[in-house]
Scaffold this motif. Structure first.
Motif, PDB file in Angstrom:
ATOM      1  N   VAL A  87      40.193 -59.538 -14.207  1.00 12.22           N
ATOM      2  CA  VAL A  87      40.902 -60.097 -13.046  1.00 12.22           C
ATOM      3  C   VAL A  87      39.904 -60.479 -11.960  1.00 12.22           C
ATOM      4  O   VAL A  87      40.004 -61.553 -11.352  1.00 12.22           O
ATOM      5  CB  VAL A  87      41.955 -59.106 -12.503  1.00 12.22           C
ATOM      6  CG1 VAL A  87      42.588 -59.640 -11.215  1.00 12.22           C
ATOM      7  CG2 VAL A  87      43.034 -58.841 -13.538  1.00 12.22           C
ATOM      8  N   SER A  88      38.918 -59.619 -11.722  1.00 15.57           N
ATOM      9  CA  SER A  88      37.943 -59.915 -10.664  1.00 15.57           C
ATOM     10  C   SER A  88      37.054 -61.109 -11.003  1.00 15.57           C
ATOM     11  O   SER A  88      36.533 -61.777 -10.104  1.00 15.57           O
ATOM     12  CB  SER A  88      37.088 -58.680 -10.365  1.00 15.57           C
ATOM     13  OG  SER A  88      36.313 -58.331 -11.492  1.00 15.57           O
ATOM     14  N   ASN A  89      36.899 -61.428 -12.301  1.00 17.83           N
ATOM     15  CA  ASN A  89      36.085 -62.585 -12.727  1.00 17.83           C
ATOM     16  C   ASN A  89      36.913 -63.824 -13.051  1.00 17.83           C
ATOM     17  O   ASN A  89      36.358 -64.834 -13.485  1.00 17.83           O
ATOM     18  CB  ASN A  89      35.247 -62.226 -13.959  1.00 17.83           C
ATOM     19  CG  ASN A  89      34.175 -61.199 -13.650  1.00 17.83           C
ATOM     20  OD1 ASN A  89      33.752 -61.068 -12.500  1.00 17.83           O
ATOM     21  ND2 ASN A  89      33.752 -60.460 -14.652  1.00 17.83           N
ATOM     22  N   ALA A  90      38.234 -63.758 -12.847  1.00 18.04           N
ATOM     23  CA  ALA A  90      39.112 -64.879 -13.218  1.00 18.04           C
ATOM     24  C   ALA A  90      38.764 -66.129 -12.415  1.00 18.04           C
ATOM     25  O   ALA A  90      38.517 -66.065 -11.210  1.00 18.04           O
ATOM     26  CB  ALA A  90      40.566 -64.494 -12.988  1.00 18.04           C
ATOM     27  N   ARG A  91      38.755 -67.271 -13.119  1.00 17.59           N
ATOM     28  CA  ARG A  91      38.416 -68.561 -12.482  1.00 17.59           C
ATOM     29  C   ARG A  91      39.605 -69.514 -12.426  1.00 17.59           C
ATOM     30  O   ARG A  91      39.496 -70.595 -11.871  1.00 17.59           O
ATOM     31  CB  ARG A  91      37.287 -69.248 -13.260  1.00 17.59           C
ATOM     32  CG  ARG A  91      36.018 -68.457 -13.355  1.00 17.59           C
ATOM     33  CD  ARG A  91      35.283 -68.445 -12.047  1.00 17.59           C
ATOM     34  NE  ARG A  91      34.059 -67.685 -12.131  1.00 17.59           N
ATOM     35  CZ  ARG A  91      33.542 -67.001 -11.138  1.00 17.59           C
ATOM     36  NH1 ARG A  91      34.160 -66.958  -9.977  1.00 17.59           N
ATOM     37  NH2 ARG A  91      32.423 -66.343 -11.280  1.00 17.59           N
ATOM     38  N   SER A  92      40.719 -69.112 -13.007  1.00 13.41           N
ATOM     39  CA  SER A  92      41.899 -69.983 -13.019  1.00 13.41           C
ATOM     40  C   SER A  92      43.154 -69.125 -12.942  1.00 13.41           C
ATOM     41  O   SER A  92      43.113 -67.907 -13.145  1.00 13.41           O
ATOM     42  CB  SER A  92      41.935 -70.827 -14.298  1.00 13.41           C
ATOM     43  OG  SER A  92      42.130 -70.005 -15.433  1.00 13.41           O
ATOM     44  N   ARG A  93      44.264 -69.791 -12.633  1.00 22.69           N
ATOM     45  CA  ARG A  93      45.550 -69.099 -12.585  1.00 22.69           C
ATOM     46  C   ARG A  93      45.851 -68.408 -13.910  1.00 22.69           C
ATOM     47  O   ARG A  93      46.288 -67.257 -13.944  1.00 22.69           O
ATOM     48  CB  ARG A  93      46.665 -70.092 -12.243  1.00 22.69           C
ATOM     49  CG  ARG A  93      48.067 -69.500 -12.385  1.00 22.69           C
ATOM     50  CD  ARG A  93      49.136 -70.532 -12.105  1.00 22.69           C
ATOM     51  NE  ARG A  93      49.251 -70.798 -10.696  1.00 22.69           N
ATOM     52  CZ  ARG A  93      49.945 -70.054  -9.836  1.00 22.69           C
ATOM     53  NH1 ARG A  93      50.578 -68.973 -10.254  1.00 22.69           N
ATOM     54  NH2 ARG A  93      50.006 -70.377  -8.574  1.00 22.69           N
ATOM     55  N   GLU A  94      45.623 -69.117 -15.022  1.00 22.07           N
ATOM     56  CA  GLU A  94      45.930 -68.577 -16.344  1.00 22.07           C
ATOM     57  C   GLU A  94      45.113 -67.311 -16.617  1.00 22.07           C
ATOM     58  O   GLU A  94      45.644 -66.309 -17.095  1.00 22.07           O
ATOM     59  CB  GLU A  94      45.667 -69.607 -17.442  1.00 22.07           C
ATOM     60  CG  GLU A  94      46.638 -70.770 -17.480  1.00 22.07           C
ATOM     61  CD  GLU A  94      46.441 -71.763 -16.331  1.00 22.07           C
ATOM     62  OE1 GLU A  94      45.298 -71.839 -15.778  1.00 22.07           O
ATOM     63  OE2 GLU A  94      47.416 -72.437 -15.965  1.00 22.07           O
ATOM     64  N   GLN A  95      43.815 -67.367 -16.319  1.00 21.24           N
ATOM     65  CA  GLN A  95      42.962 -66.202 -16.536  1.00 21.24           C
ATOM     66  C   GLN A  95      43.415 -65.010 -15.694  1.00 21.24           C
ATOM     67  O   GLN A  95      43.469 -63.870 -16.174  1.00 21.24           O
ATOM     68  CB  GLN A  95      41.505 -66.540 -16.207  1.00 21.24           C
ATOM     69  CG  GLN A  95      40.829 -67.434 -17.222  1.00 21.24           C
ATOM     70  CD  GLN A  95      39.397 -67.760 -16.827  1.00 21.24           C
ATOM     71  OE1 GLN A  95      38.964 -67.498 -15.704  1.00 21.24           O
ATOM     72  NE2 GLN A  95      38.656 -68.349 -17.752  1.00 21.24           N
ATOM     73  N   LEU A  96      43.770 -65.290 -14.434  1.00 22.78           N
ATOM     74  CA  LEU A  96      44.182 -64.205 -13.555  1.00 22.78           C
ATOM     75  C   LEU A  96      45.509 -63.605 -14.016  1.00 22.78           C
ATOM     76  O   LEU A  96      45.649 -62.382 -14.085  1.00 22.78           O
ATOM     77  CB  LEU A  96      44.302 -64.703 -12.111  1.00 22.78           C
ATOM     78  CG  LEU A  96      44.526 -63.573 -11.099  1.00 22.78           C
ATOM     79  CD1 LEU A  96      43.593 -63.722  -9.916  1.00 22.78           C
ATOM     80  CD2 LEU A  96      45.969 -63.530 -10.619  1.00 22.78           C
TER      81      LEU A  96
END
Length: 198
Positions: A170-179
């Motif tokens: 979550v802390s490294n997410a770069r997009s809505r989908e990743q988060l």
């Protein structure tokens, strides 16, 4: 494993109690005979000491160990309170009150509720930023808590490591989908951790 330990302790206590009752009865009936005059009271004292030392003290120790595991579990769950609080606010319906701190820290049902609600909703940008920031803030602390999880049990430690990995995602997410995937995975891992109990 812990349940079987308690079972064997209770079984030992029952056996020692029966032995003590049997020896006491024997003393009453045969206590006047020279052979049993000195031997029977000593055996009775041995059974009585065994009942208290093996049984009651072992049960007291098990009770203290359980209380200690509960404290460790609560400290682990307390680490996730900020994340769950941010998620609670993100999923909060209009005019509803946020969940109390005690519920966020202790109630496993809240995590299952968030999993259900997350499937039918879309997080706004402000909530996503808040969740990502919170995960960045608690990542170091969550990593440091791995030895604490290991003190509860090996299975708790494995799920806690999965929780730490989800926090990192979550802390490294770069997009809505990743988060959103990271948040869902984190909730699933917390749910598995909670299902282990204390």
């Amino acid at each position: 494993m812990r349940t079987s330990n308690a079972f064997y302790i209770i079984l030992s206590m029952a056996a020692l109690a029966l032995l003590g009752i049997g020896l006491l009865s024997w003393m009453i009936v045969y206590g006047k005979e020279p052979v049993f005059e000195n031997l029977t009271p000593e055996l009775f004292a041995f059974a009585l000491e065994g009942f208290f030392l093996v049984g009651l003290l072992s049960l007291l120790q098990l009770s203290r160990e359980r209380a200690h595991r509960i404290e460790l579990w609560l400290s682990l769950r307390g680490t996730l309170r900020g994340f769950l609080s941010k998620l609670d606010i993100a999923l909060l319906p209009p005019h509803a009150e946020p969940a109390p701190t005690a519920v966020l820290e202790q109630d496993p049902k809240i995590v299952r509720r968030y999993l259900r609600e997350l499937q039918g909703s879309r997080l706004d940008l402000e909530s996503m930023v808040a969740l990502k920031t919170e995960c960045m803030d608690i990542l170091g602390l969550a990593r440091d808590m791995v030895p604490v999880a290991a003190q509860v049990s090996a299975r708790h430690m494995r799920w806690w490591i999965a929780i730490v990995d989800s926090i990192r995602q979550v802390s490294n997410a770069r997009s809505r989908e990743q988060l959103e995937q990271g948040v869902t995975l984190l909730l699933e891992n917390i749910n598995e951790f909670d299902s282990l109990g204390y």
